[in-house]
Design an enzyme around this catalytic site. Structure first.
Site, PDB file in Angstrom:
ATOM      1  N   LYS A 114      44.900  34.208  -2.233  1.00  0.00           N
ATOM      2  CA  LYS A 114      44.081  34.223  -1.018  1.00  0.00           C
ATOM      3  C   LYS A 114      44.863  33.827   0.235  1.00  0.00           C
ATOM      4  O   LYS A 114      44.463  34.167   1.341  1.00  0.00           O
ATOM      5  CB  LYS A 114      42.855  33.312  -1.195  1.00  0.00           C
ATOM      6  CG  LYS A 114      41.850  33.877  -2.181  1.00  0.00           C
ATOM      7  CD  LYS A 114      40.600  33.025  -2.246  1.00  0.00           C
ATOM      8  CE  LYS A 114      39.691  33.525  -3.350  1.00  0.00           C
ATOM      9  NZ  LYS A 114      38.404  32.839  -3.386  1.00  0.00           N
ATOM     10  N   ALA A 158      37.943  26.440  -2.573  1.00  0.00           N
ATOM     11  CA  ALA A 158      36.534  26.835  -2.548  1.00  0.00           C
ATOM     12  C   ALA A 158      35.753  25.944  -1.587  1.00  0.00           C
ATOM     13  O   ALA A 158      34.921  26.414  -0.801  1.00  0.00           O
ATOM     14  CB  ALA A 158      35.940  26.741  -3.950  1.00  0.00           C
TER      15      ALA A 158
END
Ligand code: ATR
Length: 277
Positions: A64, A130
């Site tokens: 990511k 997250a």
């Protein structure tokens, strides 16, 4: 439309199933392909995706952040979060977005709209990737406080800079402090990997002091009923399962790629039937 997912490991990913339903629902012809790539080949594979002219793709762990230097543009929120889970090809350019946090908040809002009335106290457990997206998305909403607790407090303290609002107050705590003060929170969100299969007997903090009408949400969705959720339910809280975050981040990605709004109710129901333990 040619879509896909890059990450490692992704062999058991549920994203192809979800996106296939969205393609069918919107009557768009397309495919959603998995690109499972080991870290040492990731640059070559990303260049390969450019040559393949995919219309869009998702990016998952551990790429990511890796993807960012390969992009032509970065959405404002993705830039603040520092991670991208969705790439859209527009006029030959790659644009990076992050739908993880907003996906999570959308899921929560669709089930519990009253949580967003500006008076609630929220606690986020964890300060990893997250948590970053979720904390950032929560800080775009109306809450009284959004606090963070983490095993490594310094990481939670660093995340606090993502809260750029004047209205929402945020502090960083240890897990012991969070456990002690749990009854002050209306919403508790578990974002660590603790409790995920195969370590299903683990639980990040005890729910003993949870408020009876609090909502406890766990982003871990394998197992569907985590030990933390089980504990929260036993202590009278309302529980919210993690699969909805995965579902809604996918919906938002698909809408960025297709420009269409997906009617999700039936697909979400089928998704739950598919994954329930
Ligand atoms: P992700 O991208 O899935 O959030 P991550 O960035 O590696 O993954 O973050 C993992 C989170 O889970 C962190 O908050 C981590 O705590 P630390 O910051 O102290 O490392 C937390 N975590 C992982 N294993 C843990 C454990 N056994 N006990 C408590 N927290 C744990």
């Amino acid at each position: 439309m040619r879509l896909g997912l890059i990450g490692h490991p992704i062999g058991h990913s549920l994203s192809p199933w979800i996106h296939q339903q969205f393609l069918t629902e919107t009557s768009i012809k397309g495919t959603y392909q998995l690109f499972e790539v080991a870290e040492k080949f990731v640059s070559e594979q990303i260049e390969q995706l450019k040559i393949m002219k995919l219309d869009g793709f998702n990016v998952t762990v551990p790429y990511k952040q890796t993807i960012i230097p390969f992009l032509d543009e970065l959405d404002f929120h993705a830039k603040q979060i520092g991670a991208v889970n969705t790439v859209v090809r527009k006029d030959g350019k790659w644009i990076g977005y992050n739908t993880d946090g907003v996906g999570y908040v959308t899921a929560l809002k669709s089930s519990y709209p009253d949580l967003f009335n500006g008076h609630k106290h929220v606690l986020v457990l964890g300060a990893g990737g997250a948590s970053r997206g979720i904390f950032h998305a929560l800080c775009q909403e109306k809450f009284e406080t959004v606090d963070l607790a983490n095993r490594t407090i310094a990481k939670a303290t660093n995340l606090l800079t993502l809260n750029q609002t004047e209205q929402i107050k945020s502090c960083a705590y240890s897990f012991a402090q969070a456990e002690e003060n749990l009854m002050h929170y209306d919403l508790i969100i578990q974002t660590t990997t603790v409790g995920m299969k195969p370590n299903v007997d683990e639980q990040v903090i005890s729910m003993q002091r949870v408020k009876k009408d609090a909502i406890v949400s766990d982003i871990v969705y394998q197992p569907f009923m985590t030990r933390l959720l089980h504990d929260a339910k036993e202590h009278g809280a309302t529980i919210h399962h993690g699969h909805e975050m995965l579902f809604y981040q996918a919906k938002l990605s698909f809408e960025l790629w297709s420009g269409q709004v997906v009617e999700e109710k039936k697909i979400l129901k089928d998704f739950i039937d598919k994954i329930i333990d």
